[in-house]
Design a protein around this motif. Structure first.
Motif, short mmCIF file in Angstrom:
data_model
loop_
_atom_site.label_atom_id
_atom_site.label_comp_id
_atom_site.label_asym_id
_atom_site.label_seq_id
_atom_site.Cartn_x
_atom_site.Cartn_y
_atom_site.Cartn_z
N UNK A 71 0.83 -1.20 0.00
CA UNK A 71 0.00 0.00 0.00
C UNK A 71 0.87 1.26 0.00
N UNK A 72 1.93 1.27 0.80
CA UNK A 72 2.82 2.43 0.85
C UNK A 72 3.50 2.66 -0.50
N UNK A 73 3.94 1.58 -1.13
CA UNK A 73 4.62 1.72 -2.42
C UNK A 73 3.68 2.30 -3.48
N UNK A 74 2.47 1.78 -3.52
CA UNK A 74 1.51 2.28 -4.53
C UNK A 74 1.05 3.70 -4.20
N UNK A 75 0.96 4.03 -2.91
CA UNK A 75 0.59 5.40 -2.53
C UNK A 75 1.67 6.39 -2.95
N UNK A 76 2.94 6.02 -2.76
CA UNK A 76 4.03 6.91 -3.17
C UNK A 76 4.05 7.10 -4.68
N UNK A 77 3.79 6.03 -5.42
CA UNK A 77 3.74 6.15 -6.88
C UNK A 77 2.60 7.07 -7.30
N UNK A 78 1.45 6.95 -6.65
CA UNK A 78 0.29 7.80 -6.97
C UNK A 78 0.60 9.26 -6.66
N UNK A 79 1.22 9.53 -5.50
CA UNK A 79 1.56 10.90 -5.13
C UNK A 79 2.59 11.48 -6.08
N UNK A 80 3.54 10.66 -6.53
CA UNK A 80 4.53 11.14 -7.50
C UNK A 80 3.86 11.50 -8.82
N UNK A 81 2.91 10.69 -9.26
CA UNK A 81 2.18 11.00 -10.49
C UNK A 81 1.38 12.28 -10.35
N UNK A 82 0.73 12.49 -9.19
CA UNK A 82 -0.04 13.72 -8.97
C UNK A 82 0.89 14.93 -8.94
N UNK A 83 2.08 14.77 -8.33
CA UNK A 83 3.04 15.87 -8.28
C UNK A 83 3.51 16.26 -9.69
N UNK A 123 -5.63 25.70 -8.85
CA UNK A 123 -6.12 25.16 -10.12
C UNK A 123 -5.16 24.11 -10.66
N UNK A 124 -3.86 24.33 -10.52
CA UNK A 124 -2.88 23.36 -11.00
C UNK A 124 -2.98 22.04 -10.24
N UNK A 125 -3.25 22.12 -8.92
CA UNK A 125 -3.39 20.90 -8.14
C UNK A 125 -4.60 20.08 -8.58
N UNK A 126 -5.73 20.74 -8.83
CA UNK A 126 -6.92 20.00 -9.26
C UNK A 126 -6.75 19.43 -10.66
N UNK A 127 -6.16 20.22 -11.55
CA UNK A 127 -5.93 19.71 -12.91
C UNK A 127 -4.87 18.62 -12.91
N UNK A 128 -3.86 18.76 -12.04
CA UNK A 128 -2.85 17.70 -11.93
C UNK A 128 -3.44 16.40 -11.43
N UNK A 129 -4.42 16.48 -10.54
CA UNK A 129 -5.10 15.28 -10.07
C UNK A 129 -5.83 14.58 -11.22
N UNK A 130 -6.42 15.37 -12.11
CA UNK A 130 -7.11 14.79 -13.27
C UNK A 130 -6.10 14.22 -14.26
N UNK A 131 -5.02 14.95 -14.52
CA UNK A 131 -4.02 14.48 -15.48
C UNK A 131 -3.35 13.19 -14.99
N UNK A 132 -3.18 13.05 -13.68
CA UNK A 132 -2.53 11.87 -13.13
C UNK A 132 -3.52 10.75 -12.82
N UNK A 133 -4.78 10.90 -13.20
CA UNK A 133 -5.77 9.87 -12.89
C UNK A 133 -5.43 8.50 -13.46
N UNK A 158 -2.57 7.17 -13.55
CA UNK A 158 -1.55 6.60 -12.67
C UNK A 158 -2.18 6.10 -11.38
N UNK A 159 -2.93 6.98 -10.65
CA UNK A 159 -3.44 6.53 -9.36
C UNK A 159 -4.60 5.56 -9.50
#
Length: 313
Positions: free
Chosen positions: A10-22, A86-96, A98-99
Motif C-alpha cells: 500500500x505504501x509503495x503504490x501510494x508513493x507512486x500515486x503521489x509522485x504522479x499527482x506531483x 487550479x494546478x493541483x486540481x488539474x494535476x489530479x485529473x491528469x494523473x488519474x 496513474x493513481x
C-alpha cells in the motif's frame, strides 16, 4: 501476503500515486500560462466561459479600447495561490491514469476473475460519466454566468475575482461530474440483487421530483439554466438505468430455476419433462405367481420384471 507485506504494498503504490499527482501538478502549473503542443493555455481555457460574455457584462480594468478579459485579484498572493489551486486540481485529473491503475493493482489480487471484469467495467463507466458531466458543466457555465451577471446590469456591474470565479466553475464541474454517477449506483445495486425493477418502475414521478430538488440545491449559482440542465440530464440517465434494471431482471428470471422460488417449508415440484426425476416410467407387464404349499409353511414365489423373490412364511 502478511499484514506487513500488505502495508508495504500500500505504501509503495501510494508513493507512486503521489509522485504522479506531483508531476501532473507541475505540468498543469506550467500549462496555466503557457501554450503546450499548440493548445491554448489552461488559464485561457478556464476563463473562456467568462470571456464569452458580452463586454458590457464584464468590468474592464484596462484603459485601452481592446476587449480586456481579466479577473480581479484583491491580495498580493491571490494570483499565485489561485494558480497553485487550479494546478493541483488539474494535476489530479491528469494523473488519474496513474493513481487509478495503482488502486486497481492493489485490489485486483483479492478479486475473483468475474469480480475483476465487473470492477473494471464499472470503474471505466464511472470515469466516462464523470468526464461527461464535467464537460457538460463547462458549456453550461457561460449561460449561468450570463443570467447571473446581467440580471441587474442597469444598476451595477459585476467584477469577479479570480477566486470567486474559479470556485464557481470548479464547483459546478465537480457537482455535475459526481451527480452523473447516480445512474451507475442504481445499476450496481441492481446487478448485486439489492434493487429490483419492480421496486422502482412505478416511482418515476417521485424520482424525477427528487432529482429536480437535488439540482436546485446543488447548483452553486442557483441559476435556473444550470439547475434545469442538471435535472434533465440526470432524469435521462436515471431512465436509462431503470431500463437496464428491467432488461437485467428479465434475463435473470429466465436463468433462475423454479425451485428457488418455492417456499422453504414446501417440497419443490418434480421435473415432469422427459428424462426428469418425476417423468412417467413405463410399467412392465405382470408375471405369473407360483404358490407352493408344504408342511406348516407356505412358500410364495413372485416373479416381476425377470427377477424372482421368495417369501417364506
Amino acid at each position: 501476503m502478511s499484514v506487513v507485506e500488505h502495508i508495504q504494498e500500500f505504501r509503495r503504490r501510494l508513493l507512486i500515486s503521489l509522485a504522479g499527482i506531483l508531476v501532473g501538478t507541475i505540468l498543469a502549473f506550467i500549462w496555466y500560462q503557457t501554450s503546450l503542443w499548440g493548445t491554448p493555455s489552461l488559464g485561457q481555457i478556464l476563463r473562456e466561459p467568462y470571456c464569452s460574455l458580452p463586454p458590457e457584462a464584464r468590468a474592464s480594468f484596462s484603459a485601452s479600447e481592446t476587449d480586456d478579459c481579466r479577473l480581479l485579484a484583491t491580495g498580493p498572493f491571490d494570483p499565485f495561490m489561485l494558480r497553485l489551486k487550479v494546478s493541483g486540481l488539474v494535476g489530479l485529473v491528469l494523473a488519474s491514469p496513474v493513481w487509478l491503475s495503482q488502486i486497481w493493482g492493489f485490489i485486483t489480487p483479492g478479486l475473483m476473475k468475474n469480480e475483476r471484469r465487473w470492477t473494471f467495467i464499472f470503474v471505466s463507466i464511472a470515469v466516462l460519466l464523470f468526464v461527461a458531466g464535467a464537460v457538460l458543466a463547462y458549456f453550461v457555465v457561460a449561460f449561468g454566468l450570463d443570467f447571473l451577471l446581467t440580471i441587474g446590469d442597469e444598476a451595477s456591474m459585476a467584477a469577479l475575482t479570480g477566486e470567486r470565479y474559479f470556485n464557481f466553475l470548479l464547483s459546478l464541474l465537480l457537482i455535475f461530474g459526481v451527480s452523473f454517477e447516480v445512474p451507475l449506483i442504481i445499476i450496481m445495486l441492481n446487478v448485486v440483487g439489492i434493487l429490483q425493477y419492480e421496486a422502482i418502475k412505478d416511482k418515476r414521478r417521485m424520482i424525477i421530483m427528487i432529482l429536480f430538488v437535488f439540482a436546485a440545491f446543488m447548483t452553486p449559482g442557483q441559476d435556473p439554466f444550470s439547475m434545469l440542465v442538471l435535472a434533465l440530464s440526470l432524469t435521462l440517465l436515471v431512465e436509462i438505468a431503470i431500463q437496464f434494471c428491467r432488461i437485467n431482471d428479465k434475463r435473470r428470471d429466465r436463468q433462475r430455476p423454479e425451485w428457488l422460488d418455492a417456499d422453504d417449508l414446501s417440497a419443490s415440484p418434480l421435473d415432469d419433462a422427459p428424462g426428469g426425476t418425476g417423468a412417467p416410467q413405463p410399467v412392465e407387464p405382470p408375471a405369473p405367481v407360483d404358490v407352493d404349499r408344504g408342511d406348516n409353511r407356505t412358500s410364495t414365489r413372485f416373479t416381476h420384471g425377470g427377477s424372482a423373490f421368495d417369501d417364506v412364511l
